[in-house]
Design an enzyme around this catalytic site. Structure first.
Site, short mmCIF file in Angstrom:
data_model
loop_
_atom_site.label_atom_id
_atom_site.label_comp_id
_atom_site.label_asym_id
_atom_site.label_seq_id
_atom_site.Cartn_x
_atom_site.Cartn_y
_atom_site.Cartn_z
CB ILE A 1 129.73 -21.33 88.37
CG1 ILE A 1 130.01 -22.67 87.66
CG2 ILE A 1 130.48 -21.28 89.68
CD1 ILE A 1 131.44 -22.77 87.10
CE1 TYR B 1 136.40 -21.70 80.29
CE2 TYR B 1 135.94 -20.25 82.12
CZ TYR B 1 135.81 -21.48 81.51
OH TYR B 1 135.09 -22.45 82.14
CG HIS C 1 139.42 -26.75 82.07
ND1 HIS C 1 139.55 -25.50 81.53
CD2 HIS C 1 138.11 -27.04 82.02
CE1 HIS C 1 138.34 -25.07 81.18
NE2 HIS C 1 137.46 -25.98 81.46
#
Ligand code: A2P
Length: 285
Positions: free
Chosen positions: A230, A54, A112
């Site tokens: 989330i 990110y 990830h």
């Protein structure tokens, strides 16, 4: 009773993790990061999710520091990106991430995406990072059942969390059931399907019935099916709304949400990402 700042899940390594977290994907400006994190904290969010991919770890670290709360009041999730997998790269890139975040540890470090040729050595590095205290808990993201089963053949410790794409149009019921059997807490990324499910008429009806919004209905469904969420929002009102989940869906409503599945993904297919890793290895040979 759901309280955003108090409700937690017990992880299989003895640690606790908040049920609700705040996703920061695509928040790329420091001012916006500060505003959203401040607003999220005020509304009871204690868990903040970032990733090397990110490119906002430093912004998030700064925004958390600007809250002026003790480090142990927040739960930070970070993820090691595909390009940084492998033993040494995982260790080194995590050190860099900690530096960016301005903290000595993350509460939860996730792989990830599964990558075939780096699969076991990455996890070995994760186990080391946990022993060193740089990650309080270790887990994975976007792992399928077969990848978890493969990991189990060599892992000393199994992941405590599997963060996956799931929402009513991709309900992932078999994987969530499998995770549960393995004492792995499932966590939903894009629980709102990036906004695509919010106009579903059936969900709309339930929302009217409860005096809530479609987003709240979906997040409540997740909590009642025992998973962590989330959600992301850059809007203060919606940030507040997504933490206001103290109501109850009936068994009938839960069942109606359970059967909306269309196997519709907004993100990548984990098996493909895994295979691409394999091809990359072949290409290099
Ligand atoms: P916004 O930032 O303008 O609120 P997901 O977490 O599934 O990826 O979904 C994120 C998307 O859903 C964002 O576009 C976000 O837009 C939107 N969103 C988040 N919360 C709500 C809500 N309570 N109602 C409507 N849209 C929402």
């Amino acid at each position: 009773m759901f309280e955003p700042d108090k409700s937690t899940y017990q992880l299989n390594d003895g640690n606790q993790m908040p049920v609700l977290g705040f996703g920061t994907y695509k928040i790329a400006k420091p001012d916006l990061m500060n505003q959203t994190i401040q607003s999220a904290y005020e509304n009871g969010y204690r868990m903040f999710d970032t990733a090397q991919y990110y490119r906002n770890e430093k912004m998030l670290g700064d925004a958390i520091r600007n809250l002026s709360v003790p480090r142990q009041d927040v739960f930070i999730i970070d993820k090691v990106t595909e390009m940084n997998q492998g033993h040494d790269l995982t260790i080194n890139s995590t050190d860099f991430s900690l530096q960016q975040l301005g903290t000595d540890y993350v509460d939860l470090l996730l792989v990830h995406w599964p990558i075939a040729d780096k699969f076991f050595e990455t996890w070995e590095a994760f186990e080391e990072l946990k022993k060193q205290g740089k990650a309080r808990s270790i887990g994975v993201s976007n792992f399928t059942r077969s990848q978890l089963e493969l990991l189990k053949t060599q892992a000393d410790e199994m992941p405590v969390v599997n963060q996956i794409e799931t929402h009513p149009y991709l309900n992932q019921a078999p994987l969530i059931k499998f995770d549960k059997k393995q004492s792995i807490v499932t966590q939903a990324w894009s629980p709102l399907g990036r906004g695509a499910i919010l106009d579903n008429p059936m969900i709309g009806k339930m929302a009217v019935h409860h005096g809530k919004t479609p987003a709240q209905i979906i997040l409540r469904w997740d909590i009642q099916r025992g998973i962590s969420v989330i959600p992301k929002s850059q809007n203060p009102e919606r940030i507040a709304q997504n933490a206001d989940l103290n109501f109850e869906l009936s068994d009938d409503e839960m069942s109606m949400l359970d059967v909306m599945n269309r196997n519709q993904r907004t993100g990548n297919e984990p098996e493909l990402v895994y295979e691409l890793g394999k091809q990359y290895k072949q290409f290099k040979k």
